[in-house]
Structure formats: C-alpha cells, structure tokens
Design an enzyme around this catalytic site. Structure first.
Site, PDB file in Angstrom:
ATOM      1  N   ASP A  13      85.823  55.316  95.653  1.00 54.69           N
ATOM      2  CA  ASP A  13      86.697  56.063  96.810  1.00 54.69           C
ATOM      3  C   ASP A  13      87.914  56.897  96.299  1.00 54.69           C
ATOM      4  O   ASP A  13      88.556  57.387  96.589  1.00 54.69           O
ATOM      5  CB  ASP A  13      86.376  55.199  97.798  1.00 54.69           C
ATOM      6  CG  ASP A  13      85.250  54.450  98.018  1.00 54.69           C
ATOM      7  OD1 ASP A  13      84.289  55.338  97.815  1.00 54.69           O
ATOM      8  OD2 ASP A  13      85.569  53.511  99.571  1.00 54.69           O
ATOM      9  N   LYS A  16      86.294  60.739  92.639  1.00 56.39           N
ATOM     10  CA  LYS A  16      85.256  60.670  91.942  1.00 56.39           C
ATOM     11  C   LYS A  16      84.272  61.753  92.333  1.00 56.39           C
ATOM     12  O   LYS A  16      84.036  63.141  90.985  1.00 56.39           O
ATOM     13  CB  LYS A  16      84.537  60.009  91.202  1.00 56.39           C
ATOM     14  CG  LYS A  16      85.154  58.626  90.804  1.00 56.39           C
ATOM     15  CD  LYS A  16      84.404  57.670  90.814  1.00 56.39           C
ATOM     16  CE  LYS A  16      83.722  56.998  91.832  1.00 56.39           C
ATOM     17  NZ  LYS A  16      84.570  56.087  92.346  1.00 56.39           N
ATOM     18  N   GLY A  40      79.143  56.780  97.503  1.00 54.61           N
ATOM     19  CA  GLY A  40      78.907  57.155  98.170  1.00 54.61           C
ATOM     20  C   GLY A  40      79.849  58.237  97.458  1.00 54.61           C
ATOM     21  O   GLY A  40      81.212  58.355  97.633  1.00 54.61           O
ATOM     22  N   HIS A  41      80.103  59.378  97.597  1.00 51.15           N
ATOM     23  CA  HIS A  41      80.680  60.683  96.677  1.00 51.15           C
ATOM     24  C   HIS A  41      80.352  61.927  97.611  1.00 51.15           C
ATOM     25  O   HIS A  41      79.379  62.459  97.830  1.00 51.15           O
ATOM     26  CB  HIS A  41      79.393  60.772  94.925  1.00 51.15           C
ATOM     27  CG  HIS A  41      80.246  59.725  94.039  1.00 51.15           C
ATOM     28  ND1 HIS A  41      79.517  59.830  92.681  1.00 51.15           N
ATOM     29  CD2 HIS A  41      80.579  58.049  93.880  1.00 51.15           C
ATOM     30  CE1 HIS A  41      80.340  58.842  92.364  1.00 51.15           C
ATOM     31  NE2 HIS A  41      80.466  57.755  93.228  1.00 51.15           N
ATOM     32  N   GLN A 223      81.438  53.283  91.732  1.00 46.97           N
ATOM     33  CA  GLN A 223      82.483  52.304  92.041  1.00 46.97           C
ATOM     34  C   GLN A 223      83.519  52.385  90.987  1.00 46.97           C
ATOM     35  O   GLN A 223      84.301  53.839  90.945  1.00 46.97           O
ATOM     36  CB  GLN A 223      81.985  51.029  91.516  1.00 46.97           C
ATOM     37  CG  GLN A 223      80.540  50.712  92.579  1.00 46.97           C
ATOM     38  CD  GLN A 223      79.668  51.660  92.957  1.00 46.97           C
ATOM     39  OE1 GLN A 223      78.868  51.268  91.361  1.00 46.97           O
ATOM     40  NE2 GLN A 223      78.918  52.231  93.573  1.00 46.97           N
TER      41      GLN A 223
HETATM   42  P1  GDP Z   1      84.102  58.935  95.281  1.00 47.99           P
HETATM   43  O1  GDP Z   1      83.519  57.960  96.346  1.00 47.99           O
HETATM   44  O2  GDP Z   1      85.390  58.562  94.124  1.00 47.99           O
HETATM   45  O3  GDP Z   1      83.576  60.230  95.354  1.00 47.99           O
HETATM   46  O4  GDP Z   1      85.153  58.947  97.185  1.00 47.99           O
HETATM   47  P2  GDP Z   1      84.194  59.461  98.223  1.00 47.99           P
HETATM   48  O5  GDP Z   1      84.138  60.366  98.751  1.00 47.99           O
HETATM   49  O6  GDP Z   1      84.255  58.233  98.337  1.00 47.99           O
HETATM   50  O7  GDP Z   1      85.865  59.308  99.593  1.00 47.99           O
HETATM   51  C1  GDP Z   1      86.678  60.055  98.831  1.00 47.99           C
HETATM   52  C2  GDP Z   1      86.849  61.097 100.184  1.00 47.99           C
HETATM   53  O8  GDP Z   1      88.759  62.228  99.941  1.00 47.99           O
HETATM   54  C3  GDP Z   1      86.551  62.181 100.663  1.00 47.99           C
HETATM   55  O9  GDP Z   1      86.479  61.684 101.996  1.00 47.99           O
HETATM   56  C4  GDP Z   1      86.737  63.331  99.940  1.00 47.99           C
HETATM   57  O10 GDP Z   1      86.180  64.428 100.944  1.00 47.99           O
HETATM   58  C5  GDP Z   1      88.082  63.235  99.743  1.00 47.99           C
HETATM   59  N1  GDP Z   1      89.533  63.807  99.431  1.00 47.99           N
HETATM   60  C6  GDP Z   1      89.468  63.999  97.479  1.00 47.99           C
HETATM   61  N2  GDP Z   1      90.485  64.402  97.193  1.00 47.99           N
HETATM   62  C7  GDP Z   1      90.807  64.953  98.567  1.00 47.99           C
HETATM   63  C8  GDP Z   1      92.223  64.973  98.097  1.00 47.99           C
HETATM   64  O11 GDP Z   1      92.800  65.593  96.818  1.00 47.99           O
HETATM   65  N3  GDP Z   1      92.815  65.620  99.532  1.00 47.99           N
HETATM   66  C9  GDP Z   1      91.928  64.620 100.487  1.00 47.99           C
HETATM   67  N4  GDP Z   1      93.140  65.088 101.735  1.00 47.99           N
HETATM   68  N5  GDP Z   1      91.441  64.009 100.610  1.00 47.99           N
HETATM   69  C10 GDP Z   1      90.561  64.129  99.807  1.00 47.99           C
HETATM   70  P1  IMO Z   2      81.765  54.913  94.959  1.00 48.59           P
HETATM   71  O1  IMO Z   2      80.884  55.453  93.824  1.00 48.59           O
HETATM   72  C1  IMO Z   2      83.892  51.061  96.845  1.00 48.59           C
HETATM   73  C2  IMO Z   2      82.728  47.526  96.704  1.00 48.59           C
HETATM   74  C3  IMO Z   2      81.754  46.837  98.455  1.00 48.59           C
HETATM   75  C4  IMO Z   2      81.902  45.011  97.566  1.00 48.59           C
HETATM   76  C5  IMO Z   2      81.471  44.992  96.587  1.00 48.59           C
HETATM   77  C6  IMO Z   2      80.353  44.522  96.638  1.00 48.59           C
HETATM   78  O2  IMO Z   2      82.103  55.813  96.239  1.00 48.59           O
HETATM   79  O3  IMO Z   2      83.173  54.724  94.338  1.00 48.59           O
HETATM   80  P2  IMO Z   2      78.125  46.175  96.289  1.00 48.59           P
HETATM   81  O4  IMO Z   2      77.355  46.656  97.407  1.00 48.59           O
HETATM   82  O5  IMO Z   2      78.314  46.768  95.057  1.00 48.59           O
HETATM   83  O6  IMO Z   2      77.071  44.407  95.889  1.00 48.59           O
HETATM   84  O7  IMO Z   2      79.272  45.475  97.273  1.00 48.59           O
HETATM   85  O8  IMO Z   2      81.889  46.180  95.833  1.00 48.59           O
HETATM   86  N1  IMO Z   2      81.564  48.707  96.412  1.00 48.59           N
HETATM   87  C7  IMO Z   2      82.830  49.749  96.632  1.00 48.59           C
HETATM   88  N2  IMO Z   2      83.452  49.862  97.027  1.00 48.59           N
HETATM   89  N3  IMO Z   2      83.225  52.754  96.207  1.00 48.59           N
HETATM   90  C8  IMO Z   2      81.882  52.381  95.400  1.00 48.59           C
HETATM   91  O9  IMO Z   2      81.426  52.891  95.139  1.00 48.59           O
HETATM   92  C9  IMO Z   2      80.783  50.706  96.001  1.00 48.59           C
HETATM   93  N4  IMO Z   2      81.005  50.392  96.040  1.00 48.59           N
HETATM   94  C10 IMO Z   2      80.299  48.975  95.662  1.00 48.59           C
HETATM   95  O10 IMO Z   2      82.238  47.495  99.598  1.00 48.59           O
HETATM   96  O11 IMO Z   2      83.566  45.167  98.352  1.00 48.59           O
HETATM   97 MG    MG Z   3      82.481  57.067  97.391  1.00 49.06          MG
END
Ligand code: GDP
Ligand code: IMO
Ligand code: MG
Length: 424
Positions: A13, A16, A40-41, A223
């Site tokens: 998270d 990415k 979850g991107h 991840q």
């Molecule tokens: P990912 O799994 O690595 O793609 O990241 P996620 O989407 O799960 O979580 C990142 C969260 O941070 C999302 O809600 C994005 O919209 C938000 N986000 C990403 N970059 C920034 C930033 O530079 N500033 C702020 N405030 N939010 C950001």
């Molecule tokens: P993105 O791509 C954050 C974590 C789960 C748990 C562990 C194992 O959005 O960054 P699983 O269901 O994969 O067997 O769970 O890995 N986990 C993540 N945490 N971002 C993710 O993906 C994750 N994918 C798995 O919360 O701790």
């Molecule tokens: Mg994510």
C-alpha cells in the site's frame, strides 16, 4: 526498448498504483506477474478513483496491452466482478490477456484460508482471506488448476471434481467446516471460463515479442518486499515473490530485459495484518498519520498500523530488489507534525547496533529503533509540482532518506493524483 519494474519496499500500500499509472502513460505493455486479488491498487485519474485488484493498472489507457502472467493466482469470479464494475465506467478489456499457466483460486482455497486462520488463533497471519496461500500451496504441490484448465470444461470438470473431493475432506474432517457443493461450483466456474477464454494468450511470448519490437514494458509489482515469502517477515508474509526477481519468473522473461527497478515507499510506514513492525506508533502521532493519510485497507477496510519511516527495511529493499530509484509517496501526509523521526538502525537487547534487517523474527525480537529527528513542517504540499517548490525541511528530509537507503529518490508524492507526483 525499455522494461521497468515497480515494486513495494515496505509492507504494501505504498501507492504503487499511482506510480504505475503515471509510468503506464508512457508504456505499451503493463504486466502483473505475482500475487492475486489480495492486491488493492488505487489509481486517481481525471477526477475518478479506481481500486484495482487483479486488473493491471495500465487498463485506464485504451491502447495499452495489459497482461496477467503465469505467476499470478487468479480468482475468475473476482476478476469478472472487476470487469463488470469497470465496464460500467467505460473501460474496455479487449487488450487484457491472461497466461494459460496462471493458477486459479477456487472456493475451497478461500474457505481453507479462513479456516486455517481461525485454527491459528491468536497466531493468525491476518491474511486478506482471498485464498492466496492455499492456491499457491496447490500450485507448488502440483495439484493446482490453471487458467488453461478453466477454459476447457472437460479438463476442468475432472480436475475440479478430484481436487474438490479431497478439499471437502479436509474442510469437513480436519477443520469441521462446511462441505462445498462441487457440482454447483464446477458449473459456475465453467461459466467464468467461457467468459474469459478469449483472453488467453502466452504472456511470456507477448512480452518477449513486445520487447523485441522496441515497445516499452512496465511490470506492476503487487504486495511488497517485507511481504515476500523468503525476504519478508516470515511467516507474516504473503505466499508469492513480490521482489523484482519475481517478475522474471512470474511473467517468463529473462533478467537482462529489465532496465530499471523503481521501489515505492511512503514517507512513513504502514502495515495491515499481523507481524513485526519495529517503528510502529501506538500514540496520538500514529492516529494522526492514520487519519490524515486515510490509512484503511483497500481490500478489507482494516485500519492500517502506522509508524515512522524505517530506513533499515527500505535499505533491505534496495538490496534485495537491486533498486535503481525510490519513489517516496505521501510526504504531504506528514504536514502538521512538530517533529519527524526516521529509523536509522536497530539496537539489539544486548546493546549492539545493527543496520541490516535481520533474516528471522527471532533476530528482530527486542530490537528497538534508533531514531534521527527532523523538524516538522506545516505547509500544504499538495500543490507542489517541482522539487524546488518543496519547503527546505522536506528537501533535506528526502536527501537524508536517499543517504540512509543508499538509493536516489526520483519521485515524490504530494497527493493521490497522477499530477501530484514530483519527478526529478
Ligand atoms: P498500492 O497498493 O501500493 O497501490 O497502494 P494503495 O492504493 O493500497 O494505497 C495507497 C493510498 O494512498 C491510496 O489511497 C492512494 O490514493 C493514496 N496515495 C498515493 N500516493 C499518495 C500521496 O502522495 N499523497 C496522498 N495524500 N495520498 C496518496
Ligand atoms: P498491495 O499490492 C498490504 C498482507 C495481508 C497479510 C499478509 C498475507 O495492495 O500493496 P495474503 O492474503 O496475501 O495471504 O495475506 O499480506 N497483504 C497486503 N498488505 N498490501 C497488499 O497488497 C497486501 N497483500 C497482502 O494483509 O498481512
Ligand atoms: Mg494496496
């Protein structure tokens, strides 16, 4: 001809999706190579926000070829759900291809993920309950069902019936769970296979040919490094290889194709799920970061654990991924804090100080972060577009992260949208 990788350097998270969306605007092909719908991107574009799970983040560009490689575990029901949701928003899937070798997540994997987590009691991993671990278990045990099987009803029926019978024995007799109606599941999944079959293509060949033709390729990591099955905080990890090297195995290309590896980090650290987190904050600062950064899981809605930036883990990520650049997101979230801290090393219970992330949980036990402090800032960074627009304190914070992590910071995120990425 250029192929780059984007991976997570912390516990996921890191934002990415946002970085991939920006780089995808310059790419011809975007490839997912590992993980599944545990990802979850988030992509914020044109005033719209998209939460992508299995669909590569290049999908918002209509001419970009989006590939799901052999190393992915694919939940066809969830993928079709994403198709339906995104189709309503005008997105086309004609350019999405899935490797026949990708393994299928079946309902028994999801059931067993939940049952085994329950069985672990307070030693649970805190998985996303998407059946990821059990699906990879079957793959490595050589009893999995692949995408090729799913789209061939006779092959699928036979494999699903035999493996499903065994899974029902385990579900009911080992865990005391409820048996799955195999006939119903098989019919349902044959339907999914028929809907998806036109998307089947050899991702290794497509990627190789694209590279030869001089196309720009982007590999989308899911991840993150500290969730890697070998180089993460085992057993509190996922069941795949989110590292840069995982991309080659998971898509079927050689390492010489790769030109650069971008590692994405937040300007602080978060973790969702259980497991060690040396710089975790349990105080009002942790709550402040969670609230201001909207740190709640994209998949499960769970509150994310929050803490200071840990250069020990990011330096580990620089090494194990061979990073060529870092992208530091969410610097804007830190505005309003009086003091910022960065972990520069760990102090062991015996008083010794280490700078390399320990390979085992036992080695990490009792380690206390050694912090360096920085003055905070209160400026709203969301409108900054050039590095020079950032306040001096932010620029020196980034400069210090570069030194500590031993990697140049090429992008800084000051907000969720594509435009809020400062490129250097
Ligand atoms: P990912 O799994 O690595 O793609 O990241 P996620 O989407 O799960 O979580 C990142 C969260 O941070 C999302 O809600 C994005 O919209 C938000 N986000 C990403 N970059 C920034 C930033 O530079 N500033 C702020 N405030 N939010 C950001
Ligand atoms: P993105 O791509 C954050 C974590 C789960 C748990 C562990 C194992 O959005 O960054 P699983 O269901 O994969 O067997 O769970 O890995 N986990 C993540 N945490 N971002 C993710 O993906 C994750 N994918 C798995 O919360 O701790
Ligand atoms: Mg994510």
């Amino acid at each position: 001809m250029s192929a780059n990788i984007v991976i997570g350097t912390q516990w996921g998270d890191e934002g990415k999706g946002k970085i991939i969306d920006l780089l995808a605007s310059r790419a011809d092909v975007v490839v997912r190579a590992q993980g599944g719908n545990n990802a979850g991107h988030t992509v914020a574009s044109g005033g719209e926000t998209y939460k992508l799970h299995l669909v590569p983040s290049g999908i918002l560009y209509k001419d970009t070829l989006c590939l799901i490689g052999a190393g992915v575990v694919l939940d066809p029901k969830d993928l079709l759900g994403e198709f339906d949701d995104l189709s309503k928003r005008g997105i086309s899937f004609d350019n999405l291809k899935i490797d026949p070798r990708a393994h299928i997540t079946m309902p028994w994997h999801i059931a067993l993920d939940g049952l085994s987590e329950k069985f672990r009691g307070n030693k649970d991993i805190g998985t996303t309950h998407r059946g990821i671990g059990p699906a990879y278990m079957d793959k490595y045990e050589r009893s999995g069902i692949r995408f090729y099987d799913l789209v061939h009803p006779d092959i699928f029926r036979e494999k699903a019936m035999s493996t499903g019978r065994l899974k029902n024995e385990i579900i009911t007799k080992v865990y005391g769970g409820e048996a799955i109606d195999l006939e119903a599941v098989i019919e349902e999944y044959i339907g999914y296979g028929q809907r998806l079959k036109s998307h089947m293509a050899d991702v290794s060949v497509l990627t190789y040919e694209a590279d030869k033709a001089g196309k720009t390729i982007l590999f989308e990591g899911a991840q993150a490094t500290l969730l890697d099955i070998d180089f993460g905080t085992y057993p509190y990890v996922t069941s795949s290889h989110p590292l840069s090297a995982g991309v080659c195995i998971g898509s079927g290309v050689g390492p010489m194709m790769i030109k650069g590896v971008y590692g994405v980090a937040k300007a602080y650290t978060t973790r969702v799920g259980k497991g060690p987190f040396p710089t975790e904050l349990f105080d009002a600062t942790g709550d402040y970061i969670r609230d201001k950064g909207h740190e709640f899981g994209t998949i499960t809605g769970r509150p994310r654990r929050t803490g200071w930036f840990d250069s020990v883990i990011v330096r580990h990520a620089v090494r194990v991924n061979g990073l060529s650049a870092l992208c530091i997101n969410k610097l804007d979230t830190l505005a309003g804090l009086d003091t910022l801290k960065v972990c520069v090393a760990y102090k062991r219970p015996d008083g010794s100080v280490i700078r390399d992330f320990p390979p085992t949980l036992e080695g990490l036990e009792g380690c206390e972060p050694v912090y360096e402090e920085f003055p905070g800032f209160s400026d709203d960074l969301s409108g900054c577009r050039r590095f020079e627009d950032l306040p001096e304190v932010c620029r020196s914070y980034i400069a210090r992260l570069e030194e500590l992590c031993e990697c140049p910071v090429k992008m800084v995120g000051v907000g969720p949208s594509r435009e809020q990425i400062i490129e250097r």
